[in-house]
Scaffold this motif. Structure first.
Motif, mmCIF file in Angstrom:
data_model
loop_
_atom_site.group_PDB
_atom_site.id
_atom_site.type_symbol
_atom_site.label_atom_id
_atom_site.label_comp_id
_atom_site.label_asym_id
_atom_site.label_seq_id
_atom_site.Cartn_x
_atom_site.Cartn_y
_atom_site.Cartn_z
ATOM 1 N N ILE A 81 46.759 40.546 29.577
ATOM 2 C CA ILE A 81 45.733 41.652 29.565
ATOM 3 C C ILE A 81 44.324 41.172 30.240
ATOM 4 O O ILE A 81 43.903 40.198 29.592
ATOM 5 C CB ILE A 81 45.260 42.325 28.190
ATOM 6 C CG1 ILE A 81 46.727 42.707 27.362
ATOM 7 C CG2 ILE A 81 44.494 43.399 28.342
ATOM 8 C CD1 ILE A 81 46.633 43.587 26.328
ATOM 9 N N GLN A 82 43.731 41.701 31.135
ATOM 10 C CA GLN A 82 42.539 41.421 31.658
ATOM 11 C C GLN A 82 41.882 42.564 31.877
ATOM 12 O O GLN A 82 40.549 42.286 32.125
ATOM 13 C CB GLN A 82 42.911 40.931 33.218
ATOM 14 C CG GLN A 82 43.616 39.611 33.176
ATOM 15 C CD GLN A 82 43.660 38.920 34.680
ATOM 16 O OE1 GLN A 82 42.864 39.512 35.450
ATOM 17 N NE2 GLN A 82 44.429 37.744 34.935
ATOM 18 N N ASP A 83 42.192 43.679 31.211
ATOM 19 C CA ASP A 83 41.131 44.869 31.105
ATOM 20 C C ASP A 83 40.291 44.832 30.179
ATOM 21 O O ASP A 83 40.684 44.618 29.070
ATOM 22 C CB ASP A 83 41.871 46.101 31.202
ATOM 23 C CG ASP A 83 41.289 47.533 30.890
ATOM 24 O OD1 ASP A 83 40.508 47.712 32.148
ATOM 25 O OD2 ASP A 83 40.922 48.102 29.848
ATOM 26 N N PRO A 84 38.848 44.681 30.311
ATOM 27 C CA PRO A 84 38.076 44.557 29.323
ATOM 28 C C PRO A 84 38.020 45.724 28.118
ATOM 29 O O PRO A 84 38.166 45.247 26.979
ATOM 30 C CB PRO A 84 36.587 44.738 30.045
ATOM 31 C CG PRO A 84 36.945 44.264 31.260
ATOM 32 C CD PRO A 84 38.198 44.646 31.733
ATOM 33 N N ASN A 85 38.490 46.825 28.458
ATOM 34 C CA ASN A 85 38.502 47.999 27.645
ATOM 35 C C ASN A 85 39.876 47.976 26.686
ATOM 36 O O ASN A 85 39.681 48.274 25.361
ATOM 37 C CB ASN A 85 38.692 49.337 28.294
ATOM 38 C CG ASN A 85 37.407 49.822 28.803
ATOM 39 O OD1 ASN A 85 36.056 49.396 28.247
ATOM 40 N ND2 ASN A 85 37.113 50.161 29.887
ATOM 41 N N GLN A 86 40.871 47.473 27.372
ATOM 42 C CA GLN A 86 42.220 47.137 26.487
ATOM 43 C C GLN A 86 41.789 45.845 25.552
ATOM 44 O O GLN A 86 42.346 45.838 24.222
ATOM 45 C CB GLN A 86 43.501 46.934 27.258
ATOM 46 C CG GLN A 86 44.021 48.032 28.019
ATOM 47 C CD GLN A 86 45.059 47.604 28.929
ATOM 48 O OE1 GLN A 86 45.155 46.386 29.364
ATOM 49 N NE2 GLN A 86 46.061 48.502 29.074
ATOM 50 N N LEU A 87 41.125 44.919 25.910
ATOM 51 C CA LEU A 87 40.821 43.584 25.151
ATOM 52 C C LEU A 87 39.949 44.228 23.961
ATOM 53 O O LEU A 87 40.357 43.681 22.812
ATOM 54 C CB LEU A 87 40.164 42.614 25.942
ATOM 55 C CG LEU A 87 41.022 41.768 26.992
ATOM 56 C CD1 LEU A 87 40.396 40.973 27.925
ATOM 57 C CD2 LEU A 87 42.342 41.155 26.267
ATOM 58 N N ALA A 88 38.982 45.081 24.080
ATOM 59 C CA ALA A 88 37.919 45.570 23.284
ATOM 60 C C ALA A 88 38.748 46.445 22.241
ATOM 61 O O ALA A 88 38.575 46.215 20.934
ATOM 62 C CB ALA A 88 37.054 46.077 23.707
ATOM 63 N N ASN A 89 39.522 47.081 22.699
ATOM 64 C CA ASN A 89 40.485 47.989 21.797
ATOM 65 C C ASN A 89 41.617 47.164 20.989
ATOM 66 O O ASN A 89 41.654 47.503 19.859
ATOM 67 C CB ASN A 89 41.387 49.055 22.657
ATOM 68 C CG ASN A 89 40.592 50.096 23.137
ATOM 69 O OD1 ASN A 89 39.546 50.378 22.935
ATOM 70 N ND2 ASN A 89 40.915 50.826 24.255
ATOM 71 N N HIS A 90 42.100 46.009 21.313
ATOM 72 C CA HIS A 90 42.794 45.364 20.614
ATOM 73 C C HIS A 90 41.935 44.454 19.483
ATOM 74 O O HIS A 90 42.318 44.462 18.361
ATOM 75 C CB HIS A 90 43.373 43.993 21.571
ATOM 76 C CG HIS A 90 44.727 44.388 22.019
ATOM 77 N ND1 HIS A 90 45.796 44.571 21.582
ATOM 78 C CD2 HIS A 90 45.126 44.851 23.168
ATOM 79 C CE1 HIS A 90 46.782 45.018 22.148
ATOM 80 N NE2 HIS A 90 46.348 45.265 23.459
#
Length: 162
Positions: A81-90
């Motif tokens: 995962i490199q998408d900042p929003n996906q990382l923040a959601n995790h």
């Protein structure tokens, strides 16, 4: 709960601050910056981001006495995962799972239930685990901030407290 609840709640509030500020830092990262590594013996920016967002979940698994392979599986859930929003959601989801666990403990459990990590010689009480998780998270948040400063991002320290 007497005096332990406010302390637990303050620590959980600090993790919420970490979620907000890590989210803001992650969203400044440009795709070409993920491979940045300040020194050969340090993580890349992407590895650091993966580690930070996994801390609440992996540390929760550790304090629940899960085996090393199980903890590694949890840590690897964000690989790729490199998408900042996906990382923040995790990260937010992992903090919420930790919050749910900590709020489920009675005062006696919070202060006296002791669990042992797979890598440790001695067990640790749950409130101390929570302190460790907060300090672990903030240590790596500071690293993330410094990586971005080194990459030339115009950051101000006060953004870490908003």
């Amino acid at each position: 709960m007497s005096g332990a609840a406010p302390i637990r709640d303050h620590l959980l509030d600090e993790l919420e601050l970490a979620v907000r500020t890590v989210d803001a830092l992650l969203n400044r990262i440009k795709p070409e910056e993920w491979s940045y590594r300040p020194a050969e013996n340090m993580r890349t920016l992407l590895e650091l981001a993966h580690h930070i967002v996994s801390i609440p979940a992996s540390d929760l698994a550790i304090l629940n006495e899960q085996a090393q392979p199980d903890v590694e599986r949890i840590e690897n859930r964000v690989n790729g995962i490199q998408d900042p929003n996906q990382l923040a959601n995790h990260f937010r989801t992992n903090v919420e799972e930790l919050r749910t666990y900590m709020l489920s403990l009675s005062e006696d459990e919070l202060l006296h239930k002791s669990t042992k990590a797979f890598y440790a010689e001695h067990s640790v009480v749950q409130i101390k685990w929570l302190i460790e998780i907060v300090t672990h998270t903030f240590h790596h948040r500071a690293q993330l901030y410094n990586y971005l400063k080194q990459l030339g991002h115009p950051l101000q320290f006060f953004m870490l407290y908003g």
